[in-house]
Enzyme design. Structure first.
Site, short mmCIF file in Angstrom:
data_model
loop_
_atom_site.label_atom_id
_atom_site.label_comp_id
_atom_site.label_asym_id
_atom_site.label_seq_id
_atom_site.Cartn_x
_atom_site.Cartn_y
_atom_site.Cartn_z
N LEU A 65 -3.65 -1.71 -4.78
CA LEU A 65 -4.31 -1.16 -3.59
C LEU A 65 -3.40 -0.18 -2.85
O LEU A 65 -2.18 -0.17 -3.07
CB LEU A 65 -4.71 -2.32 -2.68
CG LEU A 65 -5.82 -3.22 -3.27
CD1 LEU A 65 -5.86 -4.58 -2.61
CD2 LEU A 65 -7.17 -2.51 -3.16
N PRO A 66 -3.97 0.63 -1.94
CA PRO A 66 -3.17 1.70 -1.32
C PRO A 66 -1.99 1.23 -0.47
O PRO A 66 -0.96 1.89 -0.46
CB PRO A 66 -4.19 2.44 -0.44
CG PRO A 66 -5.51 2.13 -1.03
CD PRO A 66 -5.40 0.75 -1.61
N THR A 93 2.41 -0.70 -4.28
CA THR A 93 3.72 -0.49 -3.65
C THR A 93 3.54 -0.77 -2.16
O THR A 93 2.79 -0.06 -1.48
CB THR A 93 4.19 0.97 -3.85
OG1 THR A 93 4.21 1.24 -5.25
CG2 THR A 93 5.58 1.17 -3.27
N LYS A 168 11.85 -1.40 -6.29
CA LYS A 168 11.04 -0.16 -6.28
C LYS A 168 11.49 0.77 -5.16
O LYS A 168 11.58 1.99 -5.34
CB LYS A 168 9.56 -0.55 -6.12
CG LYS A 168 8.60 0.59 -5.87
CD LYS A 168 8.06 1.20 -7.12
CE LYS A 168 7.13 2.35 -6.80
NZ LYS A 168 6.72 3.12 -7.94
N LYS A 243 5.18 7.88 1.41
CA LYS A 243 4.87 6.45 1.66
C LYS A 243 6.02 5.58 1.15
O LYS A 243 6.49 4.67 1.86
CB LYS A 243 3.56 6.09 0.95
CG LYS A 243 3.22 4.61 1.00
CD LYS A 243 2.12 4.24 0.01
CE LYS A 243 2.31 2.82 -0.46
NZ LYS A 243 1.37 2.40 -1.47
P1 NAD Z 1 -5.90 5.06 -5.53
O1 NAD Z 1 -6.12 5.50 -4.14
O2 NAD Z 1 -6.30 5.96 -6.66
O3 NAD Z 1 -6.62 3.64 -5.78
C1 NAD Z 1 -6.72 2.64 -4.81
C2 NAD Z 1 -8.12 2.00 -4.96
O4 NAD Z 1 -8.20 0.92 -4.04
C3 NAD Z 1 -9.25 2.98 -4.62
O5 NAD Z 1 -10.14 3.04 -5.72
C4 NAD Z 1 -9.92 2.35 -3.39
O6 NAD Z 1 -11.32 2.52 -3.36
C5 NAD Z 1 -9.54 0.90 -3.57
N1 NAD Z 1 -9.59 0.13 -2.32
C6 NAD Z 1 -9.10 0.48 -1.09
N2 NAD Z 1 -9.30 -0.52 -0.20
C7 NAD Z 1 -9.90 -1.52 -0.89
C8 NAD Z 1 -10.38 -2.81 -0.53
N3 NAD Z 1 -10.25 -3.28 0.71
N4 NAD Z 1 -10.97 -3.57 -1.49
C9 NAD Z 1 -11.11 -3.10 -2.76
N5 NAD Z 1 -10.70 -1.88 -3.16
C10 NAD Z 1 -10.11 -1.11 -2.23
O7 NAD Z 1 -4.34 4.71 -5.63
P2 NAD Z 1 -3.44 4.57 -6.95
O8 NAD Z 1 -2.82 5.88 -7.25
O9 NAD Z 1 -4.21 3.83 -7.98
O10 NAD Z 1 -2.26 3.64 -6.37
C11 NAD Z 1 -2.43 2.26 -6.15
C12 NAD Z 1 -1.09 1.67 -5.77
O11 NAD Z 1 -0.16 1.94 -6.82
C13 NAD Z 1 -0.48 2.25 -4.50
O12 NAD Z 1 0.13 1.22 -3.78
C14 NAD Z 1 0.54 3.26 -5.03
O13 NAD Z 1 1.62 3.48 -4.12
C15 NAD Z 1 1.00 2.59 -6.31
N6 NAD Z 1 1.53 3.49 -7.34
C16 NAD Z 1 0.87 4.64 -7.66
C17 NAD Z 1 1.39 5.48 -8.63
C18 NAD Z 1 0.69 6.77 -9.02
O14 NAD Z 1 1.30 7.60 -9.71
N7 NAD Z 1 -0.55 6.99 -8.61
C19 NAD Z 1 2.58 5.15 -9.29
C20 NAD Z 1 3.21 3.94 -8.97
C21 NAD Z 1 2.68 3.12 -7.98
#
Ligand code: NAD
Length: 293
Positions: A65-66, A93, A168, A243
């Protein structure tokens, strides 16, 4: 068969879930965005229309999740319904203190939990080559290990609760600093009329070499293909890097660590975001700092 619930099927979560389904795990998925959930039904995902649809006999609940507040909201909605020893694994994260607080909540209900943020980005999630940095108990880690193996190429139990997030934070603070340094070195070389490809050839094999040069060179047409070759389309966005730096700098403050370069990196990325460039890949800091964008 292990029953998994996966919550947060965005850029990362959808690809991680796809790999679990390919490995024949029974996965129930939930996301606020129903379209993404429905897109995964043809490959075997069971759709949850709300958190209450997640079944009581679920063995493992994975969140991607975000941010930490959202993860906490989801945990608060879920933890009361589960049986003893259901395992909660947060791969998002989030900040170290929040991760520790979530572990405490699970412990109080006799549930198992791990913090397991990832490195490797969307490409790593798709190709199942993520690295999981894990915090928690040996007991929980052993249960999760086969599942980590399906979604990634490496996992390490870094220590107790919060250690995954702490690892991390250290990694991404270092990445931010090294990317800024790599950009400065290339900008200087180019201003000194050096051929950037020849500069790359030396830097990538000399004492200055690092991942930001060797695998993710921020200069167009130099080194392996990277976001610099695609107008800095992310990849890993500058907003996500800010972030992660904010999480790292919070930990720097709470531990009284001296990290002036980390603080400077946060300031640099904050400026980029203030200038509405947060949607670019974080490696665009190279040209942002060179005032070329
Ligand atoms: P994203 O925004 O694409 O996905 C997050 C999902 O969570 C969205 O689909 C959103 O609709 C859903 N969501 C939000 N609130 C919610 C709730 N209350 N209930 C259910 N679903 C909900 O983000 P991402 O890129 O997939 O990243 C997710 C996590 O991974 C973050 O914490 C990010 O920091 C971490 N991360 C991302 C990357 C990257 O390259 N994108 C790399 C490493 C770590």
């Amino acid at each position: 068969m292990t029953k998994i619930a996966f919550i947060g099927l965005g850029n990362m979560g959808a690809k991680m879930t796809t790999n679990l389904l390919k490995a024949n795990y029974e996965v129930t998925g939930y996301d606020l965005n129903e379209e993404i959930v429905e897109g995964l039904i043809p490959i075997g995902l069971k759709k949850a229309t709300s958190l209450s649809d997640i079944e009581k006999d679920t063995d493992i609940v994975i969140t991607m999740l975000p941010n930490g507040d959202i993860v906490e909201e989801v945990y608060d909605n879920l933890i009361d319904k589960f049986n003893t020893r259901t395992l909660f694994v947060d791969c998002s994260t989030i900040d170290v203190d929040k991760a520790k607080a979530l572990h405490k909540k699970c412990e109080a209900k006799n549930l198992l939990s791990l913090d397991a943020p990832v490195s490797g980005g969307v490409g790593g999630a798709e190709q199942a080559t993520l690295t999981f940095m894990v915090g928690g108990t040996e007991e929980a880690y052993k249960i999760m290990l086969p599942v980590f193996k399906v979604m990634g190429k490496k996992s390490l139990l870094c220590g107790s609760f919060g250690s995954g997030q702490a690892t991390k934070a250290c990694n991404n603070m270092l990445l931010a600093i090294s990317m800024i340094g790599v950009g400065e070195a290339f900008n200087l070389g180019i201003n000194l009329d050096l051929d950037p490809n020849k500069l790359f050839e030396i830097l990538s094999t000399s004492t200055g070499s690092c991942w930001a040069i060797n695998s993710y060179c921020p200069i167009k047409n130099v080194g392996p293909t990277s976001p610099a070759d695609k107008n800095f389309e992310p990849g890993f966005s500058a907003s996500l890097m800010l972030k992660d730096l904010t999480i790292a700098l919070k930990a720097v403050e709470s531990t009284n660590t001296r990290a002036p370069f980390g603080a400077k990196a946060q300031e640099n990325f904050q400026k980029m975001i203030n200038d509405n460039k947060g949607n670019l890949d974080f490696s665009a800091i190279t040209i942002f700092n060179n005032k070329a964008i």
